[in-house]
Design a protein around this motif. Sequence first.
Motif, PDB file in Angstrom:
ATOM      1  N   ALA A  16      61.751  22.540  22.056  1.00 45.50           N
ATOM      2  CA  ALA A  16      61.843  21.087  22.233  1.00 45.50           C
ATOM      3  C   ALA A  16      60.461  20.493  22.478  1.00 45.50           C
ATOM      4  O   ALA A  16      60.140  19.416  21.951  1.00 45.50           O
ATOM      5  N   GLU A  17      59.639  21.180  23.252  1.00 51.59           N
ATOM      6  CA  GLU A  17      58.279  20.697  23.503  1.00 51.59           C
ATOM      7  C   GLU A  17      57.502  20.573  22.194  1.00 51.59           C
ATOM      8  O   GLU A  17      56.818  19.568  21.959  1.00 51.59           O
ATOM      9  N   ARG A  18      57.593  21.576  21.334  1.00 48.67           N
ATOM     10  CA  ARG A  18      56.903  21.509  20.045  1.00 48.67           C
ATOM     11  C   ARG A  18      57.375  20.315  19.236  1.00 48.67           C
ATOM     12  O   ARG A  18      56.579  19.627  18.591  1.00 48.67           O
ATOM     13  N   GLN A  19      58.689  20.056  19.284  1.00 46.68           N
ATOM     14  CA  GLN A  19      59.239  18.930  18.536  1.00 46.68           C
ATOM     15  C   GLN A  19      58.717  17.605  19.090  1.00 46.68           C
ATOM     16  O   GLN A  19      58.308  16.717  18.331  1.00 46.68           O
ATOM     17  N   PHE A  20      58.716  17.460  20.408  1.00 45.55           N
ATOM     18  CA  PHE A  20      58.216  16.228  21.022  1.00 45.55           C
ATOM     19  C   PHE A  20      56.718  16.050  20.755  1.00 45.55           C
ATOM     20  O   PHE A  20      56.249  14.924  20.551  1.00 45.55           O
ATOM     21  N   ARG A  21      55.968  17.142  20.770  1.00 43.82           N
ATOM     22  CA  ARG A  21      54.543  17.067  20.479  1.00 43.82           C
ATOM     23  C   ARG A  21      54.307  16.521  19.070  1.00 43.82           C
ATOM     24  O   ARG A  21      53.422  15.702  18.840  1.00 43.82           O
ATOM     25  N   VAL A  30      68.222  13.450  18.823  1.00 43.03           N
ATOM     26  CA  VAL A  30      68.975  14.583  19.357  1.00 43.03           C
ATOM     27  C   VAL A  30      69.221  15.609  18.249  1.00 43.03           C
ATOM     28  O   VAL A  30      69.163  16.817  18.482  1.00 43.03           O
ATOM     29  N   ASP A  31      69.457  15.127  17.027  1.00 40.62           N
ATOM     30  CA  ASP A  31      69.650  16.050  15.912  1.00 40.62           C
ATOM     31  C   ASP A  31      68.380  16.845  15.630  1.00 40.62           C
ATOM     32  O   ASP A  31      68.453  18.029  15.266  1.00 40.62           O
ATOM     33  N   ASP A  32      67.211  16.215  15.783  1.00 39.63           N
ATOM     34  CA  ASP A  32      65.945  16.937  15.615  1.00 39.63           C
ATOM     35  C   ASP A  32      65.830  18.057  16.642  1.00 39.63           C
ATOM     36  O   ASP A  32      65.413  19.181  16.321  1.00 39.63           O
ATOM     37  N   ASP A  49      71.843  17.049  29.653  1.00 46.45           N
ATOM     38  CA  ASP A  49      72.211  15.638  29.775  1.00 46.45           C
ATOM     39  C   ASP A  49      71.477  14.766  28.756  1.00 46.45           C
ATOM     40  O   ASP A  49      71.026  13.658  29.063  1.00 46.45           O
ATOM     41  N   GLY A  50      71.335  15.283  27.542  1.00 47.49           N
ATOM     42  CA  GLY A  50      70.795  14.472  26.457  1.00 47.49           C
ATOM     43  C   GLY A  50      69.295  14.606  26.253  1.00 47.49           C
ATOM     44  O   GLY A  50      68.621  15.434  26.873  1.00 47.49           O
ATOM     45  N   LYS A  51      68.753  13.749  25.378  1.00 47.08           N
ATOM     46  CA  LYS A  51      67.352  13.838  24.973  1.00 47.08           C
ATOM     47  C   LYS A  51      66.393  13.670  26.144  1.00 47.08           C
ATOM     48  O   LYS A  51      65.428  14.428  26.280  1.00 47.08           O
ATOM     49  N   HIS A  52      66.644  12.687  26.987  1.00 49.60           N
ATOM     50  CA  HIS A  52      65.724  12.453  28.105  1.00 49.60           C
ATOM     51  C   HIS A  52      65.718  13.636  29.057  1.00 49.60           C
ATOM     52  O   HIS A  52      64.656  14.033  29.568  1.00 49.60           O
ATOM     53  N   GLY A  53      66.863  14.212  29.298  1.00 53.97           N
ATOM     54  CA  GLY A  53      66.931  15.381  30.167  1.00 53.97           C
ATOM     55  C   GLY A  53      66.163  16.555  29.588  1.00 53.97           C
ATOM     56  O   GLY A  53      65.504  17.301  30.321  1.00 53.97           O
ATOM     57  N   VAL A  54      66.235  16.731  28.266  1.00 51.62           N
ATOM     58  CA  VAL A  54      65.469  17.797  27.618  1.00 51.62           C
ATOM     59  C   VAL A  54      63.976  17.547  27.816  1.00 51.62           C
ATOM     60  O   VAL A  54      63.210  18.462  28.146  1.00 51.62           O
ATOM     61  N   LEU A  55      63.538  16.299  27.627  1.00 55.72           N
ATOM     62  CA  LEU A  55      62.118  15.978  27.783  1.00 55.72           C
ATOM     63  C   LEU A  55      61.635  16.265  29.197  1.00 55.72           C
ATOM     64  O   LEU A  55      60.595  16.914  29.385  1.00 55.72           O
ATOM     65  N   VAL A  56      62.357  15.780  30.192  1.00 54.68           N
ATOM     66  CA  VAL A  56      61.927  15.961  31.581  1.00 54.68           C
ATOM     67  C   VAL A  56      61.825  17.448  31.924  1.00 54.68           C
ATOM     68  O   VAL A  56      60.849  17.893  32.549  1.00 54.68           O
ATOM     69  N   ALA A 127      59.547   6.355  35.064  1.00 57.18           N
ATOM     70  CA  ALA A 127      58.921   6.805  36.301  1.00 57.18           C
ATOM     71  C   ALA A 127      58.867   8.325  36.408  1.00 57.18           C
ATOM     72  O   ALA A 127      57.897   8.880  36.936  1.00 57.18           O
ATOM     73  N   GLU A 128      59.892   9.019  35.912  1.00 58.08           N
ATOM     74  CA  GLU A 128      59.917  10.476  36.020  1.00 58.08           C
ATOM     75  C   GLU A 128      58.851  11.104  35.137  1.00 58.08           C
ATOM     76  O   GLU A 128      58.145  12.031  35.544  1.00 58.08           O
ATOM     77  N   VAL A 129      58.701  10.598  33.934  1.00 58.65           N
ATOM     78  CA  VAL A 129      57.660  11.092  33.029  1.00 58.65           C
ATOM     79  C   VAL A 129      56.285  10.811  33.631  1.00 58.65           C
ATOM     80  O   VAL A 129      55.397  11.672  33.615  1.00 58.65           O
ATOM     81  N   GLN A 130      56.104   9.614  34.171  1.00 60.28           N
ATOM     82  CA  GLN A 130      54.827   9.249  34.780  1.00 60.28           C
ATOM     83  C   GLN A 130      54.509  10.153  35.961  1.00 60.28           C
ATOM     84  O   GLN A 130      53.355  10.563  36.152  1.00 60.28           O
ATOM     85  N   ARG A 131      55.515  10.476  36.756  1.00 59.68           N
ATOM     86  CA  ARG A 131      55.293  11.327  37.934  1.00 59.68           C
ATOM     87  C   ARG A 131      54.821  12.718  37.531  1.00 59.68           C
ATOM     88  O   ARG A 131      53.844  13.246  38.089  1.00 59.68           O
ATOM     89  N   ILE A 132      55.494  13.335  36.564  1.00 59.33           N
ATOM     90  CA  ILE A 132      55.118  14.686  36.139  1.00 59.33           C
ATOM     91  C   ILE A 132      53.722  14.685  35.523  1.00 59.33           C
ATOM     92  O   ILE A 132      52.905  15.571  35.786  1.00 59.33           O
ATOM     93  N   ALA A 133      53.445  13.661  34.696  1.00 63.03           N
ATOM     94  CA  ALA A 133      52.125  13.568  34.074  1.00 63.03           C
ATOM     95  C   ALA A 133      51.038  13.414  35.130  1.00 63.03           C
ATOM     96  O   ALA A 133      49.966  14.016  35.029  1.00 63.03           O
TER      97      ALA A 133
END
Length: 207
Positions: A16-21, A30-32, A49-56, A127-133
Amino acid sequence: MARPRTFDRDHVLHAAERQFRESGYNGTSVDDISAATGLGRGSLYAAFDGKHGVLVQAMAGYFDRLGNVPAKVLAGPDDGALERLHGYLLRAVHGVPLADDVPPASDRAAAACFAGKMALEIGASDAEVQRIAAECFSMLVMAVAECVRAAQRNGDIDPDADAEDLAYLLLTVIRGTDVVGAYGHSPARLTQIAESAFALLPRVSRR
């Protein structure tokens, strides 16, 4: 009753990380993710819990893998600190992974910092993405600043200079070369940018 499907969580998050990159968050469906990971839509929603959960969770995995790697790469005796700092800067601007388990990238843009890439795209509204970054960047600042302090103790960098300020300068250059590299500029150009940034460090004159 059917048994729940089992899968390698780390493998799924790496894929999933490679795909988001490669496609960005908004450019990834989600299909990707399903195609990249081999998990069906239902399994993705049930497990993440969906695309956002995969990203986090992919970003959290990236942060865990990064861990103390920068600090270990930059650690060592004071008399080699300036050389380590130089090598780190050159390696970073060319997108060379610091850890062997960082997923390979298909191009220079995809080799950029994953946390930084996601923060630029959606961090302002997530906010969650910003926090991790922010946690990833803070860890890098501490590692680079400590190497700068070692070079100061060895008499290579002005002891009156603020080590954190210099760390922010170098990391800002590194993140900037992510953008320059994404525009297709040559490795030679990236090397020149890195060397120019390194030359800005307040060196101590030796007689």
